[in-house]
Design a protein around this motif. Structure first.
Motif, PDB file in Angstrom:
ATOM      1  N   MET A   1     -95.613 -17.887  61.008  1.00  0.00           N
ATOM      2  CA  MET A   1     -95.591 -19.346  60.973  1.00  0.00           C
ATOM      3  C   MET A   1     -96.871 -19.904  60.360  1.00  0.00           C
ATOM      4  N   SER A   2     -98.025 -19.347  60.754  1.00  0.00           N
ATOM      5  CA  SER A   2     -99.295 -19.828  60.212  1.00  0.00           C
ATOM      6  C   SER A   2     -99.386 -19.573  58.717  1.00  0.00           C
ATOM      7  N   GLU A   3     -98.848 -18.458  58.271  1.00  0.00           N
ATOM      8  CA  GLU A   3     -98.864 -18.139  56.841  1.00  0.00           C
ATOM      9  C   GLU A   3     -98.114 -19.210  56.055  1.00  0.00           C
ATOM     10  N   GLU A   4     -96.969 -19.643  56.570  1.00  0.00           N
ATOM     11  CA  GLU A   4     -96.186 -20.677  55.894  1.00  0.00           C
ATOM     12  C   GLU A   4     -96.940 -22.004  55.859  1.00  0.00           C
ATOM     13  N   LYS A   5     -97.648 -22.324  56.947  1.00  0.00           N
ATOM     14  CA  LYS A   5     -98.388 -23.587  56.989  1.00  0.00           C
ATOM     15  C   LYS A   5     -99.562 -23.580  56.008  1.00  0.00           C
ATOM     16  N   VAL A   6    -100.236 -22.454  55.895  1.00  0.00           N
ATOM     17  CA  VAL A   6    -101.340 -22.345  54.937  1.00  0.00           C
ATOM     18  C   VAL A   6    -100.820 -22.492  53.515  1.00  0.00           C
ATOM     19  N   GLN A   7     -99.725 -21.822  53.214  1.00  0.00           N
ATOM     20  CA  GLN A   7     -99.149 -21.906  51.874  1.00  0.00           C
ATOM     21  C   GLN A   7     -98.726 -23.336  51.553  1.00  0.00           C
ATOM     22  N   GLY A   8     -98.165 -24.034  52.549  1.00  0.00           N
ATOM     23  CA  GLY A   8     -97.757 -25.411  52.338  1.00  0.00           C
ATOM     24  C   GLY A   8     -98.936 -26.315  52.043  1.00  0.00           C
ATOM     25  N   LEU A   9    -100.046 -26.122  52.787  1.00  0.00           N
ATOM     26  CA  LEU A   9    -101.233 -26.946  52.591  1.00  0.00           C
ATOM     27  C   LEU A   9    -101.878 -26.693  51.240  1.00  0.00           C
ATOM     28  N   GLU A  10    -102.140 -25.447  50.925  1.00  0.00           N
ATOM     29  CA  GLU A  10    -102.892 -25.130  49.719  1.00  0.00           C
ATOM     30  C   GLU A  10    -102.060 -25.311  48.443  1.00  0.00           C
ATOM     31  N   SER A  11    -100.801 -25.036  48.511  1.00  0.00           N
ATOM     32  CA  SER A  11     -99.960 -25.198  47.321  1.00  0.00           C
ATOM     33  C   SER A  11     -99.867 -26.663  46.918  1.00  0.00           C
ATOM     34  N   SER A  12     -99.847 -27.555  47.903  1.00  0.00           N
ATOM     35  CA  SER A  12     -99.750 -28.984  47.599  1.00  0.00           C
ATOM     36  C   SER A  12    -101.030 -29.520  46.969  1.00  0.00           C
ATOM     37  N   LYS A  13    -102.149 -28.861  47.224  1.00  0.00           N
ATOM     38  CA  LYS A  13    -103.437 -29.301  46.688  1.00  0.00           C
ATOM     39  C   LYS A  13    -103.871 -28.499  45.464  1.00  0.00           C
ATOM     40  N   HIS A  14    -103.109 -27.458  45.145  1.00  0.00           N
ATOM     41  CA  HIS A  14    -103.399 -26.619  43.974  1.00  0.00           C
ATOM     42  C   HIS A  14    -104.795 -26.002  44.051  1.00  0.00           C
ATOM     43  N   ASN A  15    -105.212 -25.631  45.247  1.00  0.00           N
ATOM     44  CA  ASN A  15    -106.499 -24.953  45.406  1.00  0.00           C
ATOM     45  C   ASN A  15    -106.343 -23.457  45.155  1.00  0.00           C
ATOM     46  N   LYS A  16    -107.473 -22.809  44.900  1.00  0.00           N
ATOM     47  CA  LYS A  16    -107.478 -21.362  44.749  1.00  0.00           C
ATOM     48  C   LYS A  16    -107.623 -20.742  46.132  1.00  0.00           C
ATOM     49  N   TYR A  17    -106.643 -19.933  46.537  1.00  0.00           N
ATOM     50  CA  TYR A  17    -106.698 -19.363  47.885  1.00  0.00           C
ATOM     51  C   TYR A  17    -105.994 -18.007  47.920  1.00  0.00           C
ATOM     52  N   LYS A  18    -106.284 -17.276  48.988  1.00  0.00           N
ATOM     53  CA  LYS A  18    -105.636 -15.983  49.193  1.00  0.00           C
ATOM     54  C   LYS A  18    -105.548 -15.718  50.692  1.00  0.00           C
ATOM     55  N   ILE A  19    -104.470 -15.070  51.112  1.00  0.00           N
ATOM     56  CA  ILE A  19    -104.244 -14.784  52.526  1.00  0.00           C
ATOM     57  C   ILE A  19    -104.354 -13.280  52.766  1.00  0.00           C
ATOM     58  N   TYR A  20    -105.082 -12.924  53.822  1.00  0.00           N
ATOM     59  CA  TYR A  20    -105.206 -11.529  54.225  1.00  0.00           C
ATOM     60  C   TYR A  20    -104.686 -11.380  55.658  1.00  0.00           C
ATOM     61  N   LYS A  21    -104.084 -10.243  55.956  1.00  0.00           N
ATOM     62  CA  LYS A  21    -103.561  -9.968  57.285  1.00  0.00           C
ATOM     63  C   LYS A  21    -104.346  -8.817  57.920  1.00  0.00           C
ATOM     64  N   ILE A  22    -104.647  -8.964  59.211  1.00  0.00           N
ATOM     65  CA  ILE A  22    -105.314  -7.904  59.968  1.00  0.00           C
ATOM     66  C   ILE A  22    -104.579  -7.710  61.299  1.00  0.00           C
ATOM     67  N   PRO A  23    -104.767  -6.574  61.968  1.00  0.00           N
ATOM     68  CA  PRO A  23    -104.147  -6.390  63.283  1.00  0.00           C
ATOM     69  C   PRO A  23    -104.652  -7.440  64.270  1.00  0.00           C
ATOM     70  N   ARG A  24    -103.781  -7.869  65.155  1.00  0.00           N
ATOM     71  CA  ARG A  24    -104.163  -8.872  66.150  1.00  0.00           C
ATOM     72  C   ARG A  24    -105.120  -8.255  67.167  1.00  0.00           C
ATOM     73  N   SER A  25    -106.192  -8.985  67.491  1.00  0.00           N
ATOM     74  CA  SER A  25    -107.186  -8.477  68.439  1.00  0.00           C
ATOM     75  C   SER A  25    -106.661  -8.474  69.864  1.00  0.00           C
ATOM     76  N   ARG A  26    -105.876  -9.503  70.191  1.00  0.00           N
ATOM     77  CA  ARG A  26    -105.374  -9.602  71.564  1.00  0.00           C
ATOM     78  C   ARG A  26    -104.048 -10.340  71.588  1.00  0.00           C
ATOM     79  N   GLU A  27    -103.073  -9.734  72.257  1.00  0.00           N
ATOM     80  CA  GLU A  27    -101.801 -10.385  72.474  1.00  0.00           C
ATOM     81  C   GLU A  27    -101.866 -11.206  73.760  1.00  0.00           C
ATOM     82  N   VAL A  28    -100.940 -12.119  73.922  1.00  0.00           N
ATOM     83  CA  VAL A  28    -100.875 -12.932  75.135  1.00  0.00           C
ATOM     84  C   VAL A  28    -100.647 -12.032  76.342  1.00  0.00           C
ATOM     85  N   GLN A  29    -101.446 -12.244  77.395  1.00  0.00           N
ATOM     86  CA  GLN A  29    -101.362 -11.500  78.665  1.00  0.00           C
ATOM     87  C   GLN A  29    -101.750 -10.028  78.525  1.00  0.00           C
TER      88      GLN A  29
END
Length: 214
Positions: free
Chosen positions: A84-112
């Motif tokens: 979901m966050s990836e889609e929101k970032v793409q929506g924000l940056e694509s509308s502004k035509h900024n130079k950006y890149k997304i990287y994924k890493i393992p989650r440090s902590r899951e809920v509970q």
């Protein structure tokens, strides 16, 4: 329990030693930092933003949306399960035509997730994060509280030995009386900690109160 803590301590010591060796080797043989040829590096400051999930994402993107064009290229780090966050970032940056890149890493902590296993999962995430942050070599690291930000920020803090980088932590608007766990940790290490309630600044005098910014 004491034996367990000793084992965890030994593991941490070994991890830090191995990680230090990996970073030194990486610095010796690494290529130039990631950059974009269409961005004037002299006039711009590269920004690395750590995206959490849910409210964390909404608050940080609201802040980034009001930043000027000189804060680019922009790099986003988020958990590899956060679609979901990836889609929101793409929506924000694509509308502004900024130079950006997304990287994924393992989650440090899951809920509970338990605190003992959180230590191990954070160390695991650090194996991915430290080389990535050193490769990006941002001018500014910006985050607002998700557990994912801890290894990213500590990579930035370690990187200060070799390069100039600012670590800026913005505490969530939801934190009125006390800092979050990430905030309590980074309060002692970040270059700037911004809080959004005056009573929180009084309790943590090293922080900066700027009113509501998101």
């Amino acid at each position: 329990m004491d034996v367990l803590f000793v084992q965890v301590g030994v593991f941490l010591a070994l991890f830090i030693a191995i990680l230090g060796l990996v970073i030194v080797i990486y610095l010796i043989f690494s290529n130039e930092p990631v950059n974009n040829p269409n961005v004037d590096q002299k006039k711009c400051a590269s920004l690395l933003a750590v995206i959490g999930s849910g409210g964390h994402t909404k608050e940080l993107l609201s802040l980034i949306e009001h930043l000027g064009e000189k804060y680019q290229p922009r790099y986003y780090i988020m958990a590899n399960t956060d679609k979901m966050s990836e889609e929101k970032v793409q929506g924000l940056e694509s509308s502004k035509h900024n130079k950006y890149k997304i990287y994924k890493i393992p989650r440090s902590r899951e809920v509970q997730q338990s605190w003992i296993t959180t230590v191990l999962s954070t160390l695991y995430a650090s194996l991915y994060t430290f080389p990535l942050v050193f490769k990006i070599r941002p001018d500014i690291i910006l985050c607002n509280g998700p557990g994912t930000c801890i290894p990213v920020c500590f990579a930035g803090i370690l990187m200060k030995v070799f390069y100039q980088v600012k670590v800026i932590y913005v505490e969530s608007i939801c934190r009125v009386e006390t800092l979050s766990l990430s905030g309590k940790i980074l309060y002692h290490f970040s270059d700037t900690m911004i809080v959004q309630w005056p009573q929180l600044q009084h309790k943590y005098p090293k922080s900066v109160y700027m009113g509501r910014i998101v």
